[in-house]
Design an enzyme around this catalytic site. Structure first.
Site, PDB file in Angstrom:
ATOM      1  N   PHE A  82       0.687   6.610  -3.849  1.00 21.86           N
ATOM      2  CA  PHE A  82      -0.172   5.468  -3.747  1.00 21.86           C
ATOM      3  C   PHE A  82      -1.496   5.277  -4.317  1.00 21.86           C
ATOM      4  CE2 PHE A  82       2.463   5.765   0.037  1.00 21.86           C
ATOM      5  CZ  PHE A  82       3.082   4.532   0.124  1.00 21.86           C
ATOM      6  N   SER A 125       4.269  -2.693  -8.945  1.00 24.95           N
ATOM      7  CA  SER A 125       4.047  -4.032  -8.580  1.00 24.95           C
ATOM      8  C   SER A 125       4.602  -4.888  -9.496  1.00 24.95           C
ATOM      9  CB  SER A 125       2.375  -4.224  -9.007  1.00 24.95           C
ATOM     10  OG  SER A 125       2.149  -5.521  -8.684  1.00 24.95           O
ATOM     11  N   THR A 127       3.419  -7.423 -10.521  1.00 28.27           N
ATOM     12  CA  THR A 127       2.400  -8.215 -11.459  1.00 28.27           C
ATOM     13  C   THR A 127       2.822  -7.601 -13.092  1.00 28.27           C
ATOM     14  OG1 THR A 127       0.219  -7.948 -11.965  1.00 28.27           O
ATOM     15  CG2 THR A 127       0.904  -5.649 -11.549  1.00 28.27           C
ATOM     16  N   TYR A 150      -5.485  -3.834 -14.741  1.00 28.64           N
ATOM     17  CA  TYR A 150      -5.113  -3.212 -13.695  1.00 28.64           C
ATOM     18  C   TYR A 150      -3.291  -3.202 -13.825  1.00 28.64           C
ATOM     19  CZ  TYR A 150      -2.600  -2.936  -9.103  1.00 28.64           C
ATOM     20  OH  TYR A 150      -1.571  -2.717  -8.021  1.00 28.64           O
ATOM     21  N   LYS A 154      -0.092  -0.333 -14.423  1.00 31.11           N
ATOM     22  CA  LYS A 154       1.184  -0.446 -13.855  1.00 31.11           C
ATOM     23  C   LYS A 154       2.225  -0.344 -14.806  1.00 31.11           C
ATOM     24  CE  LYS A 154      -0.398   0.078  -9.731  1.00 31.11           C
ATOM     25  NZ  LYS A 154      -0.317   1.403  -8.941  1.00 31.11           N
ATOM     26  N   TYR A 178       6.295  -3.602  -5.906  1.00 35.82           N
ATOM     27  CA  TYR A 178       5.928  -4.359  -4.454  1.00 35.82           C
ATOM     28  C   TYR A 178       5.581  -5.806  -4.879  1.00 35.82           C
ATOM     29  CZ  TYR A 178       4.340   0.348  -3.090  1.00 35.82           C
ATOM     30  OH  TYR A 178       4.045   1.600  -3.051  1.00 35.82           O
ATOM     31  N   ARG A 296      -7.100 -20.939  -9.340  1.00 33.78           N
ATOM     32  CA  ARG A 296      -7.838 -19.653  -9.563  1.00 33.78           C
ATOM     33  C   ARG A 296      -7.456 -19.160 -11.012  1.00 33.78           C
ATOM     34  NH1 ARG A 296      -7.250 -14.486  -5.343  1.00 33.78           N
ATOM     35  NH2 ARG A 296      -4.952 -14.538  -6.110  1.00 33.78           N
ATOM     36  N   ASP A 299      -4.242 -16.806 -12.240  1.00 37.16           N
ATOM     37  CA  ASP A 299      -2.969 -17.076 -11.261  1.00 37.16           C
ATOM     38  C   ASP A 299      -1.596 -17.393 -11.748  1.00 37.16           C
ATOM     39  OD1 ASP A 299      -4.063 -15.779  -9.043  1.00 37.16           O
ATOM     40  OD2 ASP A 299      -4.356 -17.735  -7.846  1.00 37.16           O
TER      41      ASP A 299
END
Ligand code: NAD
Ligand code: WQD
Length: 345
Positions: A82, A125, A127, A150, A154, A178, A296, A299
């Site tokens: 993690f 993720s 993402t 970020y 991943k 996730y 935002r 997003d």
């Protein structure tokens, strides 16, 4: 009792996974440098499980420490990794901090465990999908160019893992993608401990309802969604923790005949920001002070996962619904206000 190394085990998802590992009969060992977590979490885990996990405080970017730790713990059979930095906005400001931490920690671990068989579960993720072309998004969907350093860590980490597994048959690796983890353990003894002003929706909701923040802004009501607010696949952190136990168990049984694979970990159901707010109000009886604001930047509009592969091959599926997510998140916020054993604000 099989020993499982949990890196980042005092963090939000890690602490819940440590609890579920104990429940399933494993012995978790935590390595964490407390860069984004609190030592008090260990005592909280003990209150829930009756067991205080073995804990090692060091930075996984320190190659020598990782090597020494792995050599002196030859009976570790599995790793759940993690430990990483996770703040999207900060990664845009400080990309090197993110590339340094998220890559060196991963590479040091893989090197240290490369000489004998190991089961390895990685925190990826949703993402990696960006805004998918088709919903629900499956694991076979294209990985889009990352929107942030970020997200890039991943995507590249997944490639590092796929290539490492292909080159070394000691590695048995699963990446779990996730969706949006929220909520807290039903005991309200562990949960998310955001430092400073939370960026994520649910901690912002609970901090507003408890009076730490004046109001919450809904970022956009002009999306192409039924109520105009953006949609995500929120997953209860306890369900997510159980997915890691299922992943370790699948790897122990020889995996699905692959050295590397990826799984979506979500509920398969999308909820809009306004639906989340309604669920919070319904589940808790609290009234939330919110306003509609601008979108935002960065997003995406909507994403939810196809979880049929996880259900078929991992034998796991989410059980807790959005109201339970909100109820547990709220109980945790109330506990922090009334008790707060962590010495935090
Ligand atoms: P967290 O910050 O609560 O936990 C991460 C833990 O890792 C922290 O306790 C931190 O102290 C530790 N850590 C970081 N760098 C370290 C290092 N170099 N050496 C030792 N320890 C280190 O985060 P979380 O929400 O529990 O997330 C866990 C993982 O799941 C991360 O990899 C994150 O990117 C990923 N993830 C999180 C979400 C989310 O929304 N929370 C979504 C998708 C993926
Ligand atoms: C959810 C929704 C916001 C705050 C981020 C990372 C992602 C992953 C999970 C790690 C969005 C809206 C939020 C607020 C709002 N992390 N919102 N008002 O953006 O889906 O994902 O965390 O891998 O990589 O990007 O999660 O909780 O920030 O936002 O309206 O005050 O809530 O616009 O639609 P997000 P989030």
């Amino acid at each position: 009792m099989k020993k499982i190394l949990v890196t980042g085990g005092t963090g939000y998802i890690g602490s819940h996974t440590v609890v579920e590992l104990y429940e399933a009969g494993y012995t978790p060992i935590i390595v964490d440098n407390l860069s984004n977590s609190n030592i008090g979490v260990l005592g909280q885990i003990e209150k829930i499980t009756g067991k205080k996990p073995e804990f090692h405080n060091f930075d996984l970017c320190d190659e020598r420490k990782v090597q020494d730790f792995v050599s002196s713990n030859p009976d570790i059979e599995g790793v759940i990794h993690f430990a990483a930095y996770k703040a999207v906005g900060e990664s845009v400001e400080k990309p090197l901090k993110y590339y340094h931490n998220n890559f060196f920690s991963l590479i040091n671990l893989l090197n240290a465990f490369s000489a004998k068989p190991v089961n390895f579960v990685f925190s990826s993720s949703c993402t990696v999908y960006g805004q998918p072309d088709e919903l629900p998004v499956t694991e076979a969907a294209e990985v889009k160019r990352a929107e942030s350093p970020y997200g890039n860590t991943k995507q590249i980490a997944e490639e590092i893992l796929r290539e490492s597994a292909a080159s070394n048959s000691n590695f048995h690796i699963l990446s779990l993608r996730y969706f949006n983890p929220v909520g807290a353990h039903k005991s309200a003894l562990i949960g998310e401990l955001p430092l400073g002003i939370p960026q994520n929706l649910v901690p912002f909701i609970t901090q507003t309802a408890i009076g730490k923040r004046e109001k919450i802004t809904v970022y956009g009501d002009d999306y192409n969604t039924p109520d105009g607010s953006a949609i995500r696949d929120y997953i209860h952190v306890v369900d997510l923790a159980k997915a890691h136990v299922a992943a370790i168990q699948l790897l122990e049984q020889g995996g699905n005949n692959k050295n590397y694979d990826v799984f979506n970990i979500g509920t398969g159901k999308g909820s809009s920001v306004l639906e989340v707010i309604n669920a919070f109000e319904k589940a808790t009886g609290e009234k939330l002070n919110y306003q509609i604001g601008a979108r935002r930047s960065g997003d995406i509009e909507k994403v939810w996962g196809d979880v049929s592969k996880s259900s078929k091959e991992l034998g796991w599926k989410a059980e807790l619904d959005i109201e339970e997510m909100m109820r547990s998140a709220w109980a945790w916020e109330v506990y922090l206000k009334d008790v707060n054993p962590f010495d935090t604000e």
